[in-house]
Design an enzyme around this catalytic site. Structure first.
Site, PDB file in Angstrom:
ATOM      1  CG  LEU A 198      -1.966  -1.085   1.331  1.00 17.19           C
ATOM      2  CD1 LEU A 198      -2.701  -1.019   2.662  1.00 17.19           C
ATOM      3  CD2 LEU A 198      -2.963  -0.966   0.177  1.00 17.19           C
ATOM      4  CG  ASP A 199       0.479   4.271  -2.944  1.00 24.27           C
ATOM      5  OD1 ASP A 199       1.254   3.430  -3.418  1.00 24.27           O
ATOM      6  OD2 ASP A 199      -0.401   4.850  -3.610  1.00 24.27           O
ATOM      7  CD  GLN A 200       5.602   7.789   3.419  1.00 24.09           C
ATOM      8  OE1 GLN A 200       6.171   7.989   2.350  1.00 24.09           O
ATOM      9  NE2 GLN A 200       6.084   8.225   4.561  1.00 24.09           N
TER      10      GLN A 200
ATOM     11  CB  THR B  11      -2.782   3.671   0.899  1.00 23.95           C
ATOM     12  OG1 THR B  11      -2.633   4.401  -0.308  1.00 23.95           O
ATOM     13  CG2 THR B  11      -4.034   2.807   0.815  1.00 23.95           C
TER      14      THR B  11
ATOM     15  CE  LYS C 200      -2.571   7.475  -3.404  1.00 22.75           C
ATOM     16  NZ  LYS C 200      -1.235   7.392  -2.812  1.00 22.75           N
TER      17      LYS C 200
END
Ligand code: URA
Length: 277
Positions: A116-118, A120, A229
């Site tokens: 997961l992105d930072q 998220t 995104k």
């Protein structure tokens, strides 16, 4: 309905492929393990075996990888409620990682499944089972991942149709696979801002009387970088908050606070491989 017979495949049989055994024992993911085998780094009962599909008996055969006997390791599966602000990696010199939240856990051999992105939040799975990761990440399995989002912009019928049918994220990539969108809230920022999680946008940057915002869920079966995104951006929406709420039929346990984790139950492990429908 794709049901993966987790128990039968993983626990009951003592005969299994050599590459599967090594992946399940935490030596590495299946792709990597296959190269170890082909490179002659693995022996079975004293003989170098270079065939990844070789059937072995995990209870009776002596499997050695680079001089070390590989014992069948009990598998563990955790659900982690990832907070925003930490990165999905085992180590990082600068940032906090998801593993900084797992103090009480024996982390040996444990890795995160996907990323997961930072910024998220939400459901992240952790395991020591390379085969499980392989099954979950395989593009052929089409495991659904559902994300809840808040975005600046609006989603009309045409935008939703485009996302659901597939959008072009860059000229070097194929169209995204079919996805599902459900809009929950849509309106002006000044009317909805109290519902947007704190810290997701900087109030001074927007004219709240003019800025439109939208929330909802997007369900995808792929795992491309920043996919949610970028899919929303392709129809003019800018994501300001993102949370993964489910993987396959497994939903994030909302009683878990951000930063907490717990073991999955056997039933939950099975849910992952069952679709919502
Ligand atoms: N899609 C994104 O854009 N970010 C994530 O962290 C996960 C999916």
């Amino acid at each position: 309905l794709a049901i993966f017979h987790f128990n039968e495949t993983y626990r009951r049989s003592s005969f299994l492929r050599l590459d599967k055994f090594l992946a399940q024992s935490g030596v590495g993911i299946r792709k990597v393990v296959r190269t170890y085998i082909k490179d002659g780094k693995v022996s079975v009962n004293g003989m170098i075996i270079t065939e990844p599909a070789k059937e072995i008996d995990e209870n009776a055969d002596r499997i050695v990888f680079l001089g070390e006997i590989i014992l069948y390791a009990p598998k563990v599966y955790y659900m982690f409620h990832k907070p925003a602000g930490c990165i999905t990696a085992t180590k990082d010199a600068v940032h906090k990682t998801v593993f900084d939240f797992l103090h009480e856990l024996d982390q040996k051999g444990i890795f995160h499944v996907g990323r997961l992105d930072q910024d998220t939040e939400g459901l992240l799975l952790l395991t020591n089972d390379g085969e499980f990761e392989h099954q979950l990440m395989s593009p052929k399995k089409d495991i659904e991942k559902t994300y809840f989002f808040w975005a600046l912009g609006s989603l009309g019928e045409e935008d939703i149709r485009k996302i659901e049918q597939g959008v072009l994220l860059s000229k070097d990539e194929p169209l995204t696979k079919p996805a599902r969108v459900e809009v929950q809230k849509s309106g002006l920022l000044h009317a909805l801002k109290c519902e947007i999680p704190a810290g997701s946008y900087c109030a001074l940057d927007y004219n709240e009387q003019l800025q439109h915002v939208v929330s909802g869920t997007l369900t995808i079966t792929e795992g491309r970088k920043h996919q949610v995104k970028r899919m929303l951006k392709a129809v003019g929406c800018y994501v300001i908050y993102l949370k993964r709420i489910s993987i396959g039929g497994l939903t994030l346990d909302e009683t878990l606070e951000k930063g907490q984790y717990r073991l999955l139950t056997e039933a939950e492990i099975r849910f992952i491989f069952q679709s919502h429908q």
